[in-house]
Write a protein that holds these residues in place. Sequence first.
Motif, PDB file in Angstrom:
ATOM      1  N   HIS A 184       0.827  -1.207   0.000  1.00  0.00           N
ATOM      2  CA  HIS A 184       0.000   0.000   0.000  1.00  0.00           C
ATOM      3  C   HIS A 184       0.866   1.264   0.000  1.00  0.00           C
ATOM      4  O   HIS A 184       1.997   1.260   0.495  1.00  0.00           O
ATOM      5  N   ASN A 185       0.309   2.330  -0.543  1.00  0.00           N
ATOM      6  CA  ASN A 185       0.881   3.660  -0.340  1.00  0.00           C
ATOM      7  C   ASN A 185       0.357   4.195   0.990  1.00  0.00           C
ATOM      8  O   ASN A 185      -0.843   4.096   1.275  1.00  0.00           O
TER       9      ASN A 185
ATOM     10  N   ASN B 198      11.976   4.495  -1.040  1.00  0.00           N
ATOM     11  CA  ASN B 198      10.537   4.597  -1.314  1.00  0.00           C
ATOM     12  C   ASN B 198       9.836   5.557  -0.349  1.00  0.00           C
ATOM     13  O   ASN B 198       8.630   5.471  -0.145  1.00  0.00           O
ATOM     14  N   VAL B 199      10.599   6.470   0.251  1.00  0.00           N
ATOM     15  CA  VAL B 199      10.036   7.482   1.153  1.00  0.00           C
ATOM     16  C   VAL B 199      10.166   8.858   0.501  1.00  0.00           C
ATOM     17  O   VAL B 199      11.264   9.246   0.067  1.00  0.00           O
ATOM     18  N   THR B 200       9.067   9.581   0.426  1.00  0.00           N
ATOM     19  CA  THR B 200       9.065  10.937  -0.118  1.00  0.00           C
ATOM     20  C   THR B 200       8.586  11.900   0.954  1.00  0.00           C
ATOM     21  O   THR B 200       7.500  11.734   1.517  1.00  0.00           O
TER      22      THR B 200
ATOM     23  N   ALA C 211       5.645  -1.200   2.928  1.00  0.00           N
ATOM     24  CA  ALA C 211       4.756  -0.395   2.088  1.00  0.00           C
ATOM     25  C   ALA C 211       5.306  -0.266   0.660  1.00  0.00           C
ATOM     26  O   ALA C 211       6.514  -0.369   0.423  1.00  0.00           O
ATOM     27  N   GLU C 212       4.403  -0.022  -0.271  1.00  0.00           N
ATOM     28  CA  GLU C 212       4.818   0.265  -1.639  1.00  0.00           C
ATOM     29  C   GLU C 212       5.544   1.597  -1.688  1.00  0.00           C
ATOM     30  O   GLU C 212       6.622   1.718  -2.270  1.00  0.00           O
TER      31      GLU C 212
ATOM     32  N   PHE D 258      -2.963   7.653  -1.559  1.00  0.00           N
ATOM     33  CA  PHE D 258      -2.547   6.636  -0.592  1.00  0.00           C
ATOM     34  C   PHE D 258      -3.797   5.989  -0.007  1.00  0.00           C
ATOM     35  O   PHE D 258      -4.879   6.581   0.027  1.00  0.00           O
ATOM     36  N   SER D 259      -3.630   4.757   0.465  1.00  0.00           N
ATOM     37  CA  SER D 259      -4.777   4.019   1.008  1.00  0.00           C
ATOM     38  C   SER D 259      -4.770   3.949   2.532  1.00  0.00           C
ATOM     39  O   SER D 259      -5.739   3.477   3.126  1.00  0.00           O
ATOM     40  N   PHE D 260      -3.672   4.410   3.153  1.00  0.00           N
ATOM     41  CA  PHE D 260      -3.588   4.489   4.611  1.00  0.00           C
ATOM     42  C   PHE D 260      -3.022   5.847   5.014  1.00  0.00           C
ATOM     43  O   PHE D 260      -2.132   6.371   4.327  1.00  0.00           O
TER      44      PHE D 260
END
Length: 457
Positions: free
Chosen positions: A225-226, A267-269, A247-248, A292-294
């Motif tokens: 998930h994002n 994968n962290v912004t 996480a994605e 994002f989903s969460f």
Amino acid sequence: MHADNKGARSIAKRPSRVLHAGRFPHNFLFIFSKYKKMSSKKRVCVIGAGMAGLTALKNTLEHHLEAVAYERHTAVGGTWIYMERKAGESEEDVHSSMYQGLHTNLPKEVMGFPDYDFDMNIEESFISSELVLEYLENYAEHFKLTPYIKLEHEIIRVRPCGEGWEVIVHDLKSDKYFVEFFDFVFVCNGHFTTPMYPDTEGLDSYQGKRLHSHLYRTPDIFRGHNVLVVGGGPSGIDIVHHIHQHAEHVYFSHHLETEPRTDFMPNVTQKTDIQRFTADGAIFKDDSSASFSFVIFCTGYKYTFPFLSVDCGLNVDVNWVHPLYKHCLNINKPSMGIIGLPHQICPAQLFDLQARFVLAYFSGHKELPSRADMLAEMETDMQERWANGVSKRVAHKMGVKQFHYYEDLAVTAGITKLKPVIGKMMKACSKKYIFELDTYRQKRFKVVDDENFVQIV
């Protein structure tokens, strides 16, 4: 008092509790009254048996006062106990915010109380939450505190009674209520239980899943998930670190003056504060957007005291608890101490110091200033904080001011100061979680003496 006090609210009685007179033995008050006359010692009620409650209890007993600590859970340790949310429980029913895999962001060499060290056989400095909990259990055993702790006893109401306090207690095992009377009260109920959420535009329209860091436990639910993490405090940064391998993609929204180093997490912004939420994500204040989903809110906690009656003399304005002398003594009712409100501090050392400070006055070893003088000092302190941009949400934040605060407590009450090595190590470890998140917990330290320490690794 601070002029902008429109948002102030009194601490209210808990309305949902109904006491049944039939549950009280008919001679209860007579028996207690007789006992009270026979006892020459002052009695102290300690609310909570976490880190703050344990040191308050231990120091109270060392001041030759009678004491009992009430803890609503089945064991000592407070927030260091890992708890899952059970079916039907609200967020506030889950007392602990502990998640799996948490390691301290301060070395154990400053995490302990000043008169009881961590096990010297533990090689690591940045240790697991399980080892901290074990330390607290050992502390209680070492100082023989267990006989004075009543587990599964919840405080329902505390209210002034003559020169002392009436305390209504619910024995959760027997489901019976009883009344006790005390000369003094230590409030040590912690402040990591009631989540605080931001009032961000569009949050109600967001269709994804949301939770507060208070209920975060494991990273596996975010696999694929994002995820948006909101808040740049130690817990926000640590949770980003925890979940990024699952996480994605992780979006990290904060307003820290200095950006944390996240290059080792590709994968962290990092994002600015949120302008508004959308149905599937958010638009940020730099006009960028993300889906994002969460969303995980690492946005702090509310200070709550649901058991204090309105006549206890305290108010909570957002998160500013007042009026307090030195952030820990109830000015209106100075037979009540509040331990553990300050944050960005060295916890166990501060809790112990605050307890000893308050006990200097409870025991009569030190005479309090006048109410007017205490109010004036509080006003001066808070006006300086407001002028420096401190909001009521973080009114008791210490940060770099903590070392002056420690010194002030000790000098004012004429009690033993913190060892200089504590301050030196705190300063050496400051902000490491921002700049060296991937490596700083590998470091090991050793205390040489009260003044000095060395870094081993």
